[in-house]
Design an enzyme around this catalytic site. Sequence first.
Site, PDB file in Angstrom:
ATOM      1  N   ARG A   1     122.488  58.766  -7.699  1.00  0.00           N
ATOM      2  CA  ARG A   1     121.174  58.396  -7.145  1.00  0.00           C
ATOM      3  C   ARG A   1     121.274  58.098  -5.653  1.00  0.00           C
ATOM      4  NH1 ARG A   1     120.409  54.504 -12.205  1.00  0.00           N
ATOM      5  NH2 ARG A   1     122.614  54.394 -11.716  1.00  0.00           N
TER       6      ARG A   1
ATOM      7  N   GLU B   1     121.925  63.578 -18.463  1.00  0.00           N
ATOM      8  CA  GLU B   1     120.701  63.179 -19.167  1.00  0.00           C
ATOM      9  C   GLU B   1     119.524  62.962 -18.220  1.00  0.00           C
ATOM     10  OE1 GLU B   1     121.701  59.713 -21.558  1.00  0.00           O
ATOM     11  OE2 GLU B   1     123.527  60.726 -22.236  1.00  0.00           O
TER      12      GLU B   1
ATOM     13  N   GLY C   1     128.738  61.993 -16.047  1.00  0.00           N
ATOM     14  CA  GLY C   1     128.287  60.649 -15.660  1.00  0.00           C
ATOM     15  C   GLY C   1     129.105  60.258 -14.448  1.00  0.00           C
TER      16      GLY C   1
ATOM     17  N   ASP D   1     139.395  58.434 -28.035  1.00  0.00           N
ATOM     18  CA  ASP D   1     138.701  59.303 -27.081  1.00  0.00           C
ATOM     19  C   ASP D   1     139.340  60.683 -26.964  1.00  0.00           C
ATOM     20  OD1 ASP D   1     136.407  58.558 -25.846  1.00  0.00           O
ATOM     21  OD2 ASP D   1     137.300  58.466 -23.845  1.00  0.00           O
TER      22      ASP D   1
ATOM     23  N   ASP E   1     127.591  56.973  -6.730  1.00  0.00           N
ATOM     24  CA  ASP E   1     126.435  57.036  -7.627  1.00  0.00           C
ATOM     25  C   ASP E   1     125.522  58.193  -7.233  1.00  0.00           C
ATOM     26  OD1 ASP E   1     123.699  56.379  -8.680  1.00  0.00           O
ATOM     27  OD2 ASP E   1     124.810  54.679  -9.484  1.00  0.00           O
TER      28      ASP E   1
HETATM   29  P1  ADP Z   1     129.994  56.344 -17.043  1.00  0.00           P
HETATM   30  O1  ADP Z   1     130.851  57.566 -16.871  1.00  0.00           O
HETATM   31  O2  ADP Z   1     130.493  55.181 -16.241  1.00  0.00           O
HETATM   32  O3  ADP Z   1     129.637  56.039 -18.476  1.00  0.00           O
HETATM   33  P2  ADP Z   1     127.197  57.080 -16.830  1.00  0.00           P
HETATM   34  O4  ADP Z   1     127.246  58.093 -17.921  1.00  0.00           O
HETATM   35  O5  ADP Z   1     126.435  55.831 -17.042  1.00  0.00           O
HETATM   36  O6  ADP Z   1     128.637  56.721 -16.293  1.00  0.00           O
HETATM   37  O7  ADP Z   1     126.610  57.834 -15.536  1.00  0.00           O
HETATM   38  C1  ADP Z   1     126.454  57.229 -14.303  1.00  0.00           C
HETATM   39  C2  ADP Z   1     125.877  58.265 -13.350  1.00  0.00           C
HETATM   40  O8  ADP Z   1     124.582  58.674 -13.840  1.00  0.00           O
HETATM   41  C3  ADP Z   1     125.662  57.750 -11.936  1.00  0.00           C
HETATM   42  O9  ADP Z   1     126.105  58.699 -10.996  1.00  0.00           O
HETATM   43  C4  ADP Z   1     124.165  57.603 -11.874  1.00  0.00           C
HETATM   44  O10 ADP Z   1     123.682  57.812 -10.573  1.00  0.00           O
HETATM   45  C5  ADP Z   1     123.677  58.702 -12.775  1.00  0.00           C
HETATM   46  N1  ADP Z   1     122.312  58.409 -13.203  1.00  0.00           N
HETATM   47  C6  ADP Z   1     121.872  57.427 -14.003  1.00  0.00           C
HETATM   48  N2  ADP Z   1     120.525  57.416 -14.083  1.00  0.00           N
HETATM   49  C7  ADP Z   1     120.094  58.414 -13.281  1.00  0.00           C
HETATM   50  C8  ADP Z   1     118.813  58.925 -12.908  1.00  0.00           C
HETATM   51  N3  ADP Z   1     117.705  58.383 -13.388  1.00  0.00           N
HETATM   52  N4  ADP Z   1     118.774  59.980 -12.052  1.00  0.00           N
HETATM   53  C9  ADP Z   1     119.912  60.536 -11.580  1.00  0.00           C
HETATM   54  N5  ADP Z   1     121.139  60.089 -11.884  1.00  0.00           N
HETATM   55  C10 ADP Z   1     121.234  59.054 -12.711  1.00  0.00           C
END
Ligand code: ADP
Length: 371
Positions: free
Chosen positions: A260, A309, A185, A123, A258
């Site tokens: 959302r 995304e 994320g 990473d 989160d």
């Molecule tokens: P990680 O760093 O654990 O890999 P991710 O890349 O999966 O995390 O990102 C998680 C974040 O993305 C969370 O805050 C989640 O709320 C946000 N997220 C995922 N889907 C959506 C969506 N449809 N709308 C807004 N935010 C989202």
Amino acid sequence: MAQGGVEKIGLPDSFLQVKLPNGEKVKIEKPMPEHTVGIQLILDSLVDPKIGCLKDLKEINAVGHRVVHGGEKFNQSVVITPEVKKQIIECSELAPLHNPANLKGIEAIEKTLPGVPQVAVFDTAFHQTMPDYAYMYALPYELYQKYAIRRYGFHGTSHRYVSARVCEFLGVDPSKQKIVTAHIGNGGSCAAVLNGKSVDTSMGLTPVEGLVMGTRAGDLDLGAATFIMDKEGLSTAEFNNLVNKKSGLLGVSGVSNDARDIDAAIKSGNKRAELVRNMFIYRVKKYIGAYAAAMNGVDIIVFTGGIGENDPFIRGEVVKGLSFLGAKLDEQANNVRGEERVISTKDSKVTVCVIPTDEELMIASDTQALV
Ligand code: ADP
């Protein structure tokens, strides 16, 4: 052929989730006290008559692993040898939660699939091209000599993938682009990618530096750190937990890590949720501006990661704050989730894109190339 992941290792409700080629998701719940059990379950699922895609594990020619910390030892992916394993252990001090677990995965595969070549994809590797003045902390130099204290950066596999993929997508030469990648994320980092090479990134010695994240504080005055430890009587481990697990979106809002949930809280009038979203947006914007300065310009901005995304609002606010760079948002194009897309207008001086990340593909292609 198959896609999936194991979650909650060490907790009673651990599970394996598999996504079948037809899009259907299958969840297999099984207590997995440690990583070796998880690896075994993954292998079993691959040859399972109902959900598997292989007849026999002998069909597997190679295995690729994400390894979190490669320190200064690894600037690219490598075939795993006993010497490489030793070096991964040596980097464990820099990532005590991750590298030992990564090694367990490697050793579990050695046992189950003896003789199958394995590859480690780090990473940190992509960021090893950072110049010294970007990766050094202005601390006494002996700390770098004694403990290799410096900035390493993370999410390298994702920054590498999206910065290369966006050039393919746009049909431009990657060796002539100034790109800022924003992987946002639950964890998040920005990177400055100049002519295909990372020249700066917002995470440091550990992933806690930089952006406001789900539960991480990101940039913080070091004076505040010692002040808080004194006032609250915190040990180093407790302080580490505070800034890694209890801060960021969760810490300021008091609601959730989160995005959302933060959005829902804002809609119901929660002011602290609104505050932390503003902080989040502001920090991403500042880093993009800083990296435009680092590269003396920016041609492309890429959003990726769960929020990058999927969250048009956050992307939109960031881009609107970058009009001084000549970035112009196409509101309609920006209304997209999880799809490769240009979200800036035709006359925008900076091309802004959404590129869903694909770290697994990157690991698989490095593995194929090396083996
Ligand atoms: P990680 O760093 O654990 O890999 P991710 O890349 O999966 O995390 O990102 C998680 C974040 O993305 C969370 O805050 C989640 O709320 C946000 N997220 C995922 N889907 C959506 C969506 N449809 N709308 C807004 N935010 C989202």
